[in-house]
Design an enzyme around this catalytic site. Structure first.
Site, short mmCIF file in Angstrom:
data_model
loop_
_atom_site.label_atom_id
_atom_site.label_comp_id
_atom_site.label_asym_id
_atom_site.label_seq_id
_atom_site.Cartn_x
_atom_site.Cartn_y
_atom_site.Cartn_z
CB CYS A 113 -1.02 0.16 1.01
SG CYS A 113 -2.25 -1.31 1.16
CG HIS A 249 -3.01 3.84 2.19
ND1 HIS A 249 -3.50 3.63 0.89
CD2 HIS A 249 -2.99 2.59 2.92
CE1 HIS A 249 -3.60 1.99 0.85
NE2 HIS A 249 -3.59 1.63 2.15
CG ASN A 279 -6.55 -0.31 1.48
OD1 ASN A 279 -5.67 -0.10 0.26
ND2 ASN A 279 -5.96 -0.82 2.45
N1 ACO Z 1 -18.32 -7.73 10.02
C1 ACO Z 1 -18.69 -8.04 11.10
N2 ACO Z 1 -18.15 -8.26 12.24
C2 ACO Z 1 -16.59 -8.42 11.85
C3 ACO Z 1 -16.20 -8.29 10.75
C4 ACO Z 1 -17.16 -7.89 9.68
N3 ACO Z 1 -16.72 -7.46 8.62
N4 ACO Z 1 -14.71 -8.45 10.78
C5 ACO Z 1 -14.54 -8.67 12.05
N5 ACO Z 1 -15.62 -8.91 12.83
C6 ACO Z 1 -15.74 -9.11 14.01
C7 ACO Z 1 -14.48 -9.99 14.53
O1 ACO Z 1 -14.63 -11.14 14.49
C8 ACO Z 1 -14.43 -9.38 16.13
O2 ACO Z 1 -15.38 -10.53 16.61
P1 ACO Z 1 -15.20 -10.84 18.03
O3 ACO Z 1 -15.17 -9.69 19.06
O4 ACO Z 1 -16.54 -11.86 18.50
O5 ACO Z 1 -13.97 -11.84 18.12
C9 ACO Z 1 -14.92 -8.26 16.16
O6 ACO Z 1 -15.52 -7.83 14.78
C10 ACO Z 1 -13.92 -7.28 16.41
O7 ACO Z 1 -12.91 -7.23 15.82
P2 ACO Z 1 -11.88 -6.39 15.69
O8 ACO Z 1 -10.50 -6.93 14.57
O9 ACO Z 1 -11.33 -6.01 16.91
O10 ACO Z 1 -12.16 -5.20 14.85
P3 ACO Z 1 -11.64 -3.81 14.68
O11 ACO Z 1 -12.40 -2.61 15.35
O12 ACO Z 1 -10.08 -3.58 14.94
O13 ACO Z 1 -11.83 -3.31 13.05
C11 ACO Z 1 -10.60 -3.73 11.09
C12 ACO Z 1 -11.27 -4.24 12.34
C13 ACO Z 1 -11.54 -2.77 10.35
C14 ACO Z 1 -10.15 -4.62 10.31
C15 ACO Z 1 -9.33 -2.48 11.58
O14 ACO Z 1 -8.61 -3.49 12.44
C16 ACO Z 1 -8.72 -2.24 10.64
O15 ACO Z 1 -9.08 -1.31 9.69
N6 ACO Z 1 -7.14 -2.77 10.74
C17 ACO Z 1 -6.40 -1.93 9.63
C18 ACO Z 1 -6.54 -2.49 8.45
C19 ACO Z 1 -5.40 -1.92 7.56
O16 ACO Z 1 -5.45 -0.87 7.43
N7 ACO Z 1 -4.79 -2.89 6.57
C20 ACO Z 1 -4.21 -1.88 5.84
C21 ACO Z 1 -3.75 -3.00 4.47
S1 ACO Z 1 -2.63 -2.21 3.70
C22 ACO Z 1 -1.81 -3.10 2.74
O17 ACO Z 1 -0.55 -3.12 2.56
C23 ACO Z 1 -2.63 -4.03 2.19
#
Ligand code: ACO
Length: 322
Positions: A113, A249, A279
């Protein structure tokens, strides 16, 4: 002294739109959850057979037209992508063929990214040292091909698209400064855990799809975007109040908002496209840039701050007088 300047921008999004409501039909997720945790409402997905070079080419033609140059003026092509058309030749070489130009260097960079900040850094250095005069710099990604559409933790986050800029040699500084970094110790926090030398196997590690520790990536991303932005301002002796637009980004609205807060940057001065595009990895900064140039928010002479982070981890920033 030779500098480089962005003289044209262009972008492309595939026609097919997948909304959060659409994803509700196949995944255990809700529109509310996705919007609240990420800010994403919809994403574009490439058609069957539509490739990274196809999308990059459309974006490139728009940038070429805005710059008012001929295709034959281009003497360097760099594509940032982790989703190339083929293992080789590079997507940049495939785009070179489609553009009908011959002989100039063309190559891909995979910095996930952070790809666009990396290729802007390289193109700027090549122009400053006389290696090129008119560079085509493209971020293009078909992330939908490496997303596991059964995994709600990652499938909701990504989209396809391309963004391009024409970077030209000039006497007045446009690209003021670029800084790129990486730290391979975080390899397993965000990865597609398969490849040519390790082999492809649908039954190993969940197959050749994105795997991520979302929480850990989130925390690192906020820290990296913030520190990269503060670093570049300090090195250039520029106060944060002088930045007209932050063009980060686009991974998650909460990450963008947290990074903006570190810079005391009101969200009115931050370009946000993650809601409409999700993204798009290395395409997200040039897509956001082109969106804001074409809708008139970004004006000639303004100071822009690009910031990116991605798998690797990689991260970086660029300060650009548009
Ligand atoms: N819908 C519903 N529930 C979900 C979903 C979904 N799509 N995805 C995860 N959950 C659930 C999880 O299973 C978890 O359930 P549990 O509590 O029963 O175990 C709960 O939601 C909370 O999950 P978290 O992972 O703690 O949620 P968080 O608030 O951290 O959000 C997210 C998750 C959106 C992925 C966040 O962590 C994030 O944005 N991280 C960064 C991602 C990113 O920027 N990646 C960059 C990629 S860059 C590259 O180089 C490709």
């Amino acid at each position: 002294m030779v500098y480089s300047r962005i003289t044209g921008t262009g972008s492309y999004l595939p026609d097919r739109v997948v909304t959060n409501k659409d994803l509700e039909k196949t995944l255990d997720t809700t529109d509310d959850w996705i919007r609240e945790r990420t800010g994403i409402k919809r994403r574009h997905v490439a058609a069957d057979g539509e490739t990274t070079s196809d999308m990059g080419l459309t974006a490139a033609y728009k940038a070429i037209e805005m710059a008012g140059i001929e295709v034959g003026d281009i003497d360097l092509i760099i594509v940032g992508t982790s989703t190339p058309d083929k293992i080789f030749p590079s997507t940049a070489c495939i785009m070179q063929r489609k553009l009908g130009i011959h002989g100039c260097p063309a190559f891909d960079i995979n910095a996930a990214c952070s790809g666009f900040v990396y290729i802007l850094d390289i193109a700027n250095r090549m122009i400053q040292t006389g290696g090129a005069k008119t560079a085509l710099v493209v971020g293009s990604e078909t992330m939908s091909r490496i997303v596991n559409w059964q995994d709600r933790g990652t499938a909701v986050l990504f989209g396809d698209g391309a963004g391009a800029v024409i970077l030209q040699a000039c006497e007045k500084p446009g690209v003021l400064s670029t800084h790129i970094h990486s730290d391979g110790q975080y390899e397993n926090l965000l990865e597609v855990p398969q490849g040519v030398s390790s082999g492809f196997d649908a039954d190993r590690d969940g197959g050749p799809y994105i795997r991520m520790n979302g929480n850990a990536v989130f925390r690192k991303a906020v820290a990296m975007l913030g520190s990269a932005s503060l670093e570049i301002l300090a090195k250039n002796n520029i106060d944060k109040s002088e930045v007209d637009w932050m063009v980060p980004h686009q991974a998650n609205l909460r990450i963008i908002a947290a990074a903006a807060k570190k810079l005391d940057m009101p969200m009115e001065r931050v370009i946000v496209t993650v809601d409409e595009q999700a993204n798009t990895s290395s395409a997200s900064i040039p897509l956001a840039l082109d969106t804001a140039v074409r809708d008139g928010r970004i004006q000639s002479g303004q100071l822009l701050l690009f910031g990116a982070f991605g798998a690797g981890f990689t991260w970086g920033s660029a300060l650009v007088r548009y």
